[in-house]
Write a protein that holds these residues in place. Structure first.
Motif, short mmCIF file in Angstrom:
data_model
loop_
_atom_site.label_atom_id
_atom_site.label_comp_id
_atom_site.label_asym_id
_atom_site.label_seq_id
_atom_site.Cartn_x
_atom_site.Cartn_y
_atom_site.Cartn_z
N ALA A 1 0.82 -1.22 0.00
CA ALA A 1 0.00 0.00 0.00
C ALA A 1 0.85 1.27 0.00
N VAL A 2 2.13 1.15 0.38
CA VAL A 2 3.03 2.31 0.35
C VAL A 2 3.13 2.88 -1.06
N ASP A 5 11.92 4.15 -3.03
CA ASP A 5 11.93 3.05 -4.00
C ASP A 5 10.52 2.60 -4.35
N ALA A 6 9.68 2.52 -3.32
CA ALA A 6 8.29 2.09 -3.55
C ALA A 6 7.56 3.07 -4.47
N ILE A 7 7.79 4.38 -4.23
CA ILE A 7 7.15 5.40 -5.07
C ILE A 7 7.65 5.28 -6.51
N SER A 8 8.98 5.15 -6.66
CA SER A 8 9.57 5.07 -8.01
C SER A 8 9.06 3.86 -8.78
N LYS A 9 8.99 2.70 -8.09
CA LYS A 9 8.54 1.48 -8.76
C LYS A 9 7.08 1.57 -9.19
N ASN A 58 7.18 -5.71 1.70
CA ASN A 58 8.53 -6.02 1.22
C ASN A 58 9.61 -5.17 1.88
N ASN A 59 9.19 -4.33 2.86
CA ASN A 59 10.12 -3.45 3.58
C ASN A 59 10.97 -2.60 2.62
N LEU A 60 10.33 -2.06 1.60
CA LEU A 60 11.02 -1.21 0.63
C LEU A 60 11.20 0.20 1.21
N THR A 118 -1.41 -3.89 7.56
CA THR A 118 -0.64 -5.10 7.22
C THR A 118 -0.11 -5.02 5.79
N ALA A 119 -0.88 -4.39 4.92
CA ALA A 119 -0.51 -4.32 3.49
C ALA A 119 0.44 -3.16 3.19
#
Length: 446
Positions: free
Chosen positions: A38-39, A190-194, A184-186, A179-180
């Motif tokens: 969800a991040v 990185d999460a935003i970029s992906k 992946n503990n990103l 929980t969601a």
């Protein structure tokens, strides 16, 4: 002079922009975003700001450059004929790639009714190419039929997605969402970029907004405002729907869903409602694909009319349909589907989305920069020039960041495609050179 009562109002154009943008771009996104957690929802903020800046720039381009050609015409203002060709060439490829992704979305939703389609790479390929050819042949009837079908079928996605944004909160569970958040503990960056290529995918098509400038009341005021409000409206629906679904369906389940919106409605109500949503999504995908197939062929025709694509794309039937061009486009898209073949609809969808984003972002940059020349020619005031330039820089900054976020594989593929485009234009360039002096004249001047 046209009767202003027959022209489109701000509300009408804003609705049109929102509907055009939403289409079928959203229906597989929750699955792909759940794979990051969800991040990834934070990327909506970045993309919404960037997309609104891009939409505004195109609305201004549409006002200062009303001639036919869209993005390619805007690009030519700053980058000459080669810019027109490269923009058309890349935009054409991005539409072809995006159409394959839309077909894959539809097949993903159809697997519940036809499980064989989800049983491996070959069935997925067969289903995808079948839809591509079905929507190609359906377009042979001409633009009138295509437009009427698309205007109805698009609501098959808008109603369930917008509906979920409102009623889904009654089923929302904060603990499921927590929980969601980041399974992946990103790192957040990185999460935003992906997720940027995925969120950008949902906004592709906003460039069509400026094309209606001659059919609206007070276009200099209405078009820019409708572009911004329409993009903002789509952004709100996107953010709310993808957020609420992450708080209803557990992340592991959502990350593996082939039809996320059907799944959430089945969980909220019952499987019958889920199946209805699934049918609506398939219908919407087919309708959206029908419209974009025609847009693809029209883009090729417009470029061929400028003597930059093979003349075969210019041929039209009695019903004003470029049938031969459509067939060539369908063959090209079938080859694309084959080259990215995968047993998993979501995996194939992700590959195509990144490549479509890259080949779309470069025309966005070239078209937006054409605004600088347009403003110079129009001798706009210093205040308008400063405001538009600031928003242009935001739009280009986002586009460059999004290119980076698409990943090295997609950017590498886009670079090869672009380099090949320069080669193609090299063979065409002589068509646009002024008459070359005779050999004797050149010798005398030596």
């Amino acid at each position: 002079m046209a009767n202003s009562s027959k022209k489109m109002s701000l509300m009408g154009l804003t609705t049109l922009v929102t509907v055009n943008m939403m289409g079928s771009g959203i229906i597989l996104l929750p699955t792909n975003m759940a794979q990051l957690g969800a991040v990834s929802l934070l990327s909506w903020i970045v993309t919404a700001i960037g997309s609104m800046a891009i939409a505004y720039c195109f609305s201004q381009c549409g006002i200062f450059c009303p001639r036919p050609g869209g993005l390619s015409a805007y690009t030519e203002e700053a980058h000459a004929k080669s810019g027109f060709f490269l923009c058309s060439y890349l935009y054409f490829l991005s539409l072809a790639i995006a159409n394959v992704a839309v077909a894959i979305s539809a097949v993903g939703y159809m697997t519940t009714f036809l499980p064989w389609l989800g049983s491996g790479a070959v069935p997925l390929f067969v289903g995808t190419t079948s839809l591509l050819w079905l929507t190609t042949v359906a377009n042979f009837g001409g633009p009138g039929i295509t437009g009427r079908i698309g205007a109805i079928t698009v609501w098959g996605v808008i109603i369930p997605v917008a509906g979920l944004s409102i009623i889904g909160w009654f089923w929302f569970k904060p603990d499921v969402f927590v929980t969601a958040w980041n399974p992946n503990n990103l790192p957040i960056q990185d999460a935003i970029s992906k997720a940027i290529p995925l969120t950008l995918w949902a906004f592709l098509g906003m460039e069509s907004a400026a094309q209606a400038s001659d059919t609206v009341e007070n276009p200099k005021h209405t078009v820019p405002l409708a572009c911004l409000l329409g993009t903002l409206g789509a952004a709100i629906v996107y953010v709310l729907s993808t957020t609420v679904i992450q708080g209803i369906i557990p992340n592991t389940e959502l990350a593996n869903a082939s039809a996320p919106f059907a799944l959430v409605y089945a969980r909220m109500f019952n499987p019958v409602v889920g199946n209805i949503i699934m049918v609506l999504a398939v219908v919407a995908c087919v309708g959206s694909l029908l419209g974009w197939q025609f847009t693809l062929a029209q883009t090729a025709k417009m470029t061929a009319d400028e003597r930059m694509f093979p003349a075969v794309f210019s041929k039209i039937s009695e019903r004003n349909a470029p049938i031969v061009g459509m067939i060539v486009c369908a063959v090209l898209q079938s080859l694309m589907a084959l080259s990215t073949i995968s047993p998993n609809a979501s995996a194939q969808f992700s590959k195509l989305v990144s490549l479509a984003a890259v080949t779309n972002l470069i025309p966005y940059v070239t078209a937006a920069t054409g605004l600088l020349v347009m403003m110079y020619k129009a001798r706009v005031s210093a205040g308008i020039y400063a405001r538009n330039t600031l928003l242009l820089l935001i739009a280009v900054a986002y586009s460059l960041y999004a290119l980076f976020a698409c990943g090295k594989d997609a950017v590498f593929g886009g670079a090869i495609v672009l380099a090949f485009g320069f080669l193609l234009y090299g063979f065409l360039a002589k068509r646009f050179v002024q008459e070359v002096p005779a050999v004797n004249d050149r010798t005398d001047n030596a």
